[in-house]
Design an enzyme around this catalytic site. Structure first.
Site, short mmCIF file in Angstrom:
data_model
loop_
_atom_site.label_atom_id
_atom_site.label_comp_id
_atom_site.label_asym_id
_atom_site.label_seq_id
_atom_site.Cartn_x
_atom_site.Cartn_y
_atom_site.Cartn_z
N ARG A 3 -3.81 -10.01 4.48
CA ARG A 3 -4.50 -10.15 3.27
C ARG A 3 -3.21 -9.55 2.31
O ARG A 3 -3.07 -8.32 2.23
CB ARG A 3 -5.78 -9.31 2.77
N LYS B 194 0.71 -1.28 -0.02
CA LYS B 194 0.08 -0.13 -0.03
C LYS B 194 0.85 1.33 0.05
O LYS B 194 1.99 1.31 0.26
CB LYS B 194 -1.12 -0.12 1.17
#
Ligand code: HH2
Length: 281
Positions: A253, A218
């Protein structure tokens, strides 16, 4: 009936399968159903405990996708994976009709990045199928969430929104042991917000549900490292996952399943003081 195992001593690794043209880290690589299916099998071979299959990017600025388009992408992939794979398959969608179609095919849980923002219908669908439900905290929508996110009390707001969503899900009939919660790294958060959430996972553990975390590649990781692009965020992802595992997070995840598994196993051995004790170190 889907249920999380509360006695599981280690973090589960959820492999990401993005059947999209535009996901921030791997958009376009697995839009072809055959490529997505091959990728899913590769992630399982790397050690994924479960898979999360999604067809709509929720990157900052992404526009909403019509349900028919989402289902047209998901269906051929789920039809080929569900009969073949032993691991649970989650569907990354917030749309009740898409979730219903996926659960009818045999998917095991729904990963709702909106945390039931549109109401209880999605939870009612999960309840009908005895499915699991992942509830994620998101401020706003993907189109708007990164426009100057501010909180008076970040930890309190994230916790209470997730607690409310858990209440809605349980009232709708989702089994209490089939729900997990996720603070939504990058979903309406600054770098500082993400770091605070990662420092204080204990605030989420106090909800009494397994905690899922999605830090993989991210933007905050790139920002901490001098604006690195997604393809160069593996080491940062491993650092986040190792520390989160040490803190006791239940599910991660991620795109890089094998690497995360290895990093997490070492972090958990340090936390627990176990594993390979008799071999020369
Ligand atoms: N992040 C993304 C998508 N789904 N689900 C959960 N539970 N937690 C997350 O943090 C999360 C999520 C965004 O990542 P990705 O799927 O890789 O990208 P895109 O939304 O662009 O497809």
């Amino acid at each position: 009936m889907f249920a999380w195992d509360p006695t599981r001593p280690r973090a589960l690794v959820m492999g990401i399968v993005n059947v999209t043209p535009d996901s921030f880290a791997d958009g376009g690589r697995f839009l072809d159903p055959g490529a997505a299916v091959r990728h899913a099998h590769a992630l399982v071979a790397e050690g994924a405990d479960l898979l999360d299959v999604g067809a709509e990017s929720t990157r900052p600025g992404a526009a909403a996708l019509p349900a028919e388009v989402e289902w047209t992408r998901l269906r051929p992939v789920l039809e080929r994976l569900l009969p073949d794979l032993a691991c649970p398959i989650s569907v990354d969608t917030a749309k009740p009709p898409v979730a219903e179609a996926a659960l009818a095919l045999g998917a095991h849980l729904v990963n709702d990045v909106t945390g039931l923002a549109a109401g209880a219908e999605l939870a009612r669908v999960c309840a009908r199928y005895g499915a699991g439900l992942a509830l994620v905290h998101m401020r706003g929508t993907p189109a708007t969430m990164q426009a100057d996110p501010r909180y008076d009390d970040l930890l309190g707001e994230v916790r209470s929104r997730l607690a409310d969503a858990v209440g809605v899900a349980e009232t709708a009939g989702v089994a209490p042991d089939a729900i997990c919660v996720d603070p939504g790294i990058g979903f309406g958060k600054t770098v500082a917000h993400n770091l605070t959430l990662l420092q204080r996972l204990d605030v989420l553990f106090s909800l009494g549900k397994p905690v899922l975390l999605g830090p993989s590649r991210k933007r905050f990781i790139g920002a901490l490292l001098g604006d690195l692009p997604p393809a160069e965020r593996l080491e940062g992802t491993l650092a986040v996952c190792a520390l989160a595992a040490r803190a006791g997070v239940h599910l991660l995840r991620v795109h890089d399943v094998g690497a995360v598994r290895r990093a997490v196993r070492v972090a958990e051995a340090i936390r627990d003081g176990s594993g390979g004790a008799e071999s020369p170190g």
